[in-house]
Design an enzyme around this catalytic site. Structure first.
Site, PDB file in Angstrom:
ATOM      1  N   PHE A 226       0.803  -1.221   0.000  1.00  0.00           N
ATOM      2  CA  PHE A 226       0.000   0.000   0.000  1.00  0.00           C
ATOM      3  C   PHE A 226       0.840   1.278   0.000  1.00  0.00           C
ATOM      4  CE2 PHE A 226      -2.380  -3.301   2.351  1.00  0.00           C
ATOM      5  CZ  PHE A 226      -3.467  -3.415   1.497  1.00  0.00           C
TER       6      PHE A 226
ATOM      7  N   HIS B 266      -3.319   0.172  13.105  1.00  0.00           N
ATOM      8  CA  HIS B 266      -3.589   1.581  13.332  1.00  0.00           C
ATOM      9  C   HIS B 266      -4.698   1.846  14.343  1.00  0.00           C
ATOM     10  CE1 HIS B 266      -0.659   2.224  10.425  1.00  0.00           C
ATOM     11  NE2 HIS B 266      -1.363   2.652   9.389  1.00  0.00           N
TER      12      HIS B 266
ATOM     13  N   ARG C 147       0.861   1.098  21.869  1.00  0.00           N
ATOM     14  CA  ARG C 147       1.682  -0.020  22.328  1.00  0.00           C
ATOM     15  C   ARG C 147       2.992  -0.084  21.550  1.00  0.00           C
ATOM     16  NH1 ARG C 147      -2.240  -3.767  22.341  1.00  0.00           N
ATOM     17  NH2 ARG C 147      -1.785  -4.432  20.216  1.00  0.00           N
TER      18      ARG C 147
ATOM     19  N   HIS D 106       4.329   6.016   9.408  1.00  0.00           N
ATOM     20  CA  HIS D 106       3.537   5.996   8.188  1.00  0.00           C
ATOM     21  C   HIS D 106       2.065   6.257   8.487  1.00  0.00           C
ATOM     22  CE1 HIS D 106       2.315   3.917   4.215  1.00  0.00           C
ATOM     23  NE2 HIS D 106       2.781   5.118   3.964  1.00  0.00           N
TER      24      HIS D 106
END
Length: 211
Positions: free
Chosen positions: A20, A144, A151, A169
């Site tokens: 992606f 996400h 974490r 990102h």
């Protein structure tokens, strides 16, 4: 034995690999990894099928480093059945779960990068307590959700060497453009005063650790 390709060849392989990450962001990640001045490996959290790992591998090939990828390879929330990015062909019929590891391994092997990319198959928070080598570059691109992004931040940012680069990102200041969890990591890290921001590209944010 896989063939060992030059950095430019690995960049070309990255651009054709499944994934992606847009090429302008991947190229910026590659450049950031090339520019980092401190010793240490490059580590990414979240690998999917290996596209971003190849951008890092191109830099690793040119600088004599290694890339460590950390991913459980069961997919993020959006890859599960019923979600937008679910791909039934990625489900292992024997266990009924997403498994991207075979595709990841094929991506790395086909690119001739097995000598510079080391895959660790586990959750990032499981590996982090065992990790002691200071990182030259940390690339956060895992799940996400707010919980998992926090974490990953808590587990790995402190392991970045002073002078090292943190890459994050999918940072979108406008909620209409994407999830907010990576943006939260970016703002918290920047607010700590321990980092300075470097020029980014698209949704990729780059920060250098100062102390």
């Amino acid at each position: 034995m896989s063939r060992a390709l030059a950095g430019a060849d690995l960049l070309a392989a990255a651009r054709s690999a499944p994934g992606f990450m847009p090429d302008d962001e991947g190229t910026a990640l590659y450049a950031a990894a090339c520019d980092v001045a401190v010793p240490g490996p490059l580590l990414e959290v979240g690998s999917w099928m290996g596209r971003s790992a190849l951008y890092l591998a191109a830099a690793a090939r040119e600088s004599g480093r290694l890339v460590i990828t950390v991913d459980h390879h069961r997919g993020s929330e959006e890859h599960q059945p019923g979600w937008e990015y679910h791909d039934p062909s990625l489900v292992d019929p024997e266990v009924g779960l997403v498994d991207t590891l075979p595709r990841f391994r094929r991506t790395i092997a086909d690119a001739g990068a097995e000598d510079v990319v080391i895959a660790v198959v586990t959750r990032s928070e499981v590996l982090a307590p065992l990790w002691s080598t200071p990182l030259a570059l940390l690339f956060l691109d895992g799940s996400h959700t707010e919980e998992s992004a926090q974490r990953d931040q808590d587990a790995w940012v402190a392991k970045l060497a002073v002078g090292g680069t943190l890459a994050i990102h999918d940072v979108f200041p406008d909620p209409a453009d994407g999830g907010r969890a990576p943006f939260g990591v970016y703002t918290r890290v920047l607010a700590s005063g321990d980092f300075e921001e470097l020029p980014g590209t698209g949704s990729l944010r780059l920060l250098r650790r100062l102390r």
